[in-house]
Write a protein that holds these residues in place. Structure first.
Motif, short mmCIF file in Angstrom:
data_model
loop_
_atom_site.label_atom_id
_atom_site.label_comp_id
_atom_site.label_asym_id
_atom_site.label_seq_id
_atom_site.Cartn_x
_atom_site.Cartn_y
_atom_site.Cartn_z
N GLY A 311 0.46 -1.40 0.05
CA GLY A 311 0.18 -0.18 0.57
C GLY A 311 0.48 0.96 0.18
N PHE A 312 1.91 1.25 -0.56
CA PHE A 312 3.27 2.52 -0.10
C PHE A 312 2.57 2.90 -1.85
N ARG A 313 2.57 4.38 -2.09
CA ARG A 313 3.58 5.42 -3.13
C ARG A 313 4.98 4.38 -3.54
N THR A 314 4.92 4.65 -4.75
CA THR A 314 6.74 3.91 -5.00
C THR A 314 7.11 4.96 -5.55
N ILE A 315 8.09 6.24 -4.89
CA ILE A 315 8.47 7.43 -5.88
C ILE A 315 10.56 6.66 -6.30
N PHE A 316 10.92 7.12 -7.24
CA PHE A 316 12.11 7.57 -7.77
C PHE A 316 12.28 8.19 -8.10
N VAL A 317 13.67 9.11 -7.13
CA VAL A 317 14.44 10.19 -7.43
C VAL A 317 15.92 10.37 -8.15
N GLY A 335 9.04 -1.92 -9.84
CA GLY A 335 7.53 -1.38 -8.43
C GLY A 335 7.64 -0.24 -8.61
N PHE A 336 8.42 1.17 -9.83
CA PHE A 336 8.53 2.35 -8.92
C PHE A 336 7.32 2.93 -9.78
N ASP A 337 6.12 3.08 -9.52
CA ASP A 337 4.74 4.33 -10.02
C ASP A 337 5.27 5.64 -10.68
N ARG A 338 5.76 6.23 -9.87
CA ARG A 338 6.32 7.63 -10.75
C ARG A 338 8.24 7.60 -9.87
N LEU A 339 8.34 8.70 -10.94
CA LEU A 339 10.43 8.70 -11.42
C LEU A 339 10.45 10.15 -12.06
N GLU A 367 8.48 15.59 -2.60
CA GLU A 367 8.00 14.72 -2.52
C GLU A 367 6.59 13.74 -1.46
N VAL A 368 8.15 13.42 -0.21
CA VAL A 368 7.16 12.71 0.33
C VAL A 368 5.90 13.27 1.07
N ALA A 369 6.33 15.14 1.24
CA ALA A 369 4.94 15.87 1.44
C ALA A 369 3.70 16.11 0.67
N GLU A 370 4.35 15.63 -0.60
CA GLU A 370 3.38 15.75 -1.31
C GLU A 370 2.16 15.27 -0.75
N GLY A 371 2.22 13.98 -0.78
CA GLY A 371 1.33 13.56 -0.89
C GLY A 371 0.73 12.80 0.03
N SER A 372 -0.69 11.81 -0.09
CA SER A 372 -1.12 11.18 1.19
C SER A 372 -0.68 9.99 1.16
N GLY A 373 -0.36 8.98 2.69
CA GLY A 373 -0.40 7.39 2.87
C GLY A 373 1.22 7.09 3.09
N ARG A 374 1.41 5.89 3.26
CA ARG A 374 2.30 4.73 2.53
C ARG A 374 3.14 6.10 1.62
N THR A 375 4.23 5.94 2.48
CA THR A 375 5.24 6.26 0.40
C THR A 375 6.41 6.20 0.76
N PHE A 376 7.17 4.73 0.01
CA PHE A 376 8.49 4.54 -0.56
C PHE A 376 9.47 5.24 -1.65
N LEU A 377 10.19 5.90 -0.84
CA LEU A 377 10.66 6.70 -2.13
C LEU A 377 12.71 6.51 -1.60
N PHE A 378 13.14 5.96 -2.73
CA PHE A 378 13.77 5.48 -2.95
C PHE A 378 14.84 6.54 -3.80
N SER A 379 16.31 6.73 -3.67
CA SER A 379 16.62 8.88 -4.53
C SER A 379 18.52 7.51 -4.39
N VAL A 380 19.13 8.55 -5.84
CA VAL A 380 20.15 7.99 -6.35
C VAL A 380 20.73 9.18 -6.62
#
Length: 493
Positions: A311-317, A335-339, A367-380
């Motif tokens: 149930g997490f949003r998944t974001i790659f930055v 599995g990242f929904d947003r790049l 990015e973390v503050a923008e959405g609601s709900g659980r968030t998983f963010l991976f960045s390089v």
């Protein structure tokens, strides 16, 4: 074409190639079986070039030039990274003209590159005129030859993937041992053998079971942020000044320590893959040299897949080219929904040639503050990518001073993330992908130098006392898997 027409140039190519490799590296193995495999590699390279020109001496010379270029690149790679050239490096060739600075070379428009290329192409055109093609005069045999040789070479590849050939390849190359195999069989034969072994593994690789993931404990706005820091380690370990971030890590992190990574000075994707999947390099077979090329993001144990299932949003930055390492395609499959990629950082400040780490940290928090709900963010991050050379930073010319300047910005970026996430229930993990390839840092032949990592846990009632726990990159991925599943609060590893 009489046999001598081709065999004499071929003999020159075989002998010359052996001399080039012997002069460029250690003395080659002279055992008959090893020499036969080495000669087969040289022969196939000669035939590869021969099919384009049908000029035996041009093909033989092209083979020698191929070996000479490989020998030069191999020598540089061993010096900087401590590893010979490998088959997966060929997949990166298309990136070299687009990002020459990443590969310690010059752009194609530079006269030092464009000049030799022009002279080389001119020489090839002249050679086509001077050396007649070794093709039959009659049209039908000529067409048969032109089509037959490429078909035969392709047939060899398919034949090498049959069960008898695969059994033989497994005997010759039972496991990846790159330096030893190059010494025995030469660069060309080893590259071909490893590529075939990887193809064979990809056809028979069993599907790994997906670890079970339940609904995470805690509130619905749980945040997990993982940041891979380019070339990061504690600068005090390599003669630099103390970094304020390190004191905060030792005082506030749930756990921290040295991180054993799969490569020295390069190959970011190896550490990325290990953390994102929890797979040790030894489990990847011949795909370990470039897991993204070998597995294309098809990873049941990917943190992003597991997070999305929970149930997490998944974001790659990542503030760089979305096509580099084919990241856009691979990370979508991971599995990242947003790049969030280079085009999203068009107005962000650069420090040297790359987007600054502080700007990346600010974008992560946004990015973390923008959405609601659980968030998983991976960045390089990208700011501290080499090479560090004169002209990169105004008034700072020595490589170590440039590195220290950038790593100070990295420290400020991580502190910004700590302060920005401390008020909510969140997990923050930062780690270095590999040690910097600074001149004189250490001998790459000693093996990869460990980087540093830290894991913070915010918003818990009983925060564990900081503990130093050294991990491998893959083991850190397993610890993060537990953070997503809510299995444990301590996450000691």
């Amino acid at each position: 074409m009489s046999p001598a027409t081709f065999l004499v140039p071929l003999g020159m190519a075989l002998a010359g190639s052996l001399v080039i490799e012997a002069a460029a590296s250690r003395r080659p193995s002279l055992r008959p079986g090893d020499l036969a495999i080495r000669a087969a590699g040289y022969t196939l390279i000669t035939l590869f070039w021969f099919q384009f020109s049908w000029r035996p001496w041009l093909a033989a010379t092209s083979c020698l030039l191929t070996l000479a270029v490989l020998a030069v690149v191999d020598r540089l790679k061993r010096k900087v990274i401590g590893e010979p050239v490998v088959f997966s490096d060929l997949a990166l060739l298309a990136q070299v003209p687009r990002h020459p600075q990443l590969y310690y070379t010059l752009p194609l428009t530079d006269l030092r590159i464009a000049g030799p290329l022009f002279l080389g192409l001119s020489a090839i055109v002249a050679w086509y005129v001077l050396e007649p093609a070794a093709l039959p005069e009659a049209s039908a045999p000529r067409l048969l030859a032109i089509l037959g040789l490429p078909a035969a070479l392709a047939g060899l590849v398919f034949a090498a993937l049959t069960p008898p050939a695969e059994r033989w390849l497994r005997r010759v190359f039972p496991r990846p041992d790159l330096a030893e195999d190059v010494a025995r069989y030469g660069l060309v034969a080893t590259m071909m053998g490893y590529a075939l072994r990887r193809l064979g593994e990809s056809r028979t690789r069993p599907v790994a079971p997906t670890p079970p993931v339940g609904a995470p404990a805690g509130p619905a706005d749980e945040v997990v942020v993982v940041v891979q820091l380019e070339s990061f380690l504690d600068p005090a370990r390599i003669g630099g000044p103390d970094l304020p971030l390190m004191a905060r890590i030792r005082a506030q992190a749930a756990q921290y320590g040295r991180l054993a990574v799969p490569a020295h000075g390069a190959y970011t994707m190896r550490s990325e893959h290990a953390v994102l999947t929890g797979c040790e390099p030894e489990t990847l077979g011949f795909g370990r040299f470039d897991p993204y090329l070998a597995r294309k993001g098809d990873e049941p144990t990917s943190l992003a897949r597991l997070a999305r299932a929970a149930g997490f949003r998944t974001i790659f930055v990542h503030p760089f080219d979305r096509d580099f390492f084919d990241r856009a395609r691979v990370f979508a499959r991971l599995g990242f929904d947003r790049l969030v990629m280079e085009e999203d950082f068009a107005r962000s400040p650069r420090v040297g040639p790359y987007v600054g780490d502080v700007a990346v940290a600010e974008r992560i928090l946004a990015e973390v503050a923008e959405g609601s709900g659980r968030t998983f963010l991976f960045s390089v991050t990208m700011e501290n990518h080499g090479p560090w050379k004169a002209g990169r930073l105004t008034g700072i010319d020595t490589p170590l001073a440039q590195y220290v300047h950038h790593v100070a910005n990295t420290g400020r970026a991580v502190e910004l993330l700590i302060d920005g996430l401390a008020h909510r229930r969140a997990t923050l993990c930062v780690f270095g992908d590999h040690a910097p390839s600074l001149p004189g840092l250490r001998s790459p032949a000693e093996g990869p130098l460990a980087t540093d990592y830290a894991l913070f846990r915010f918003g818990r009632n009983a925060a564990p006392s900081p503990a130093r726990i050294d991990l491998t990159a893959a083991r850190l991925g397993c610890v993060l898997r537990d953070a997503l599943s809510g299995k444990t609060e301590g996450l000691r590893g």
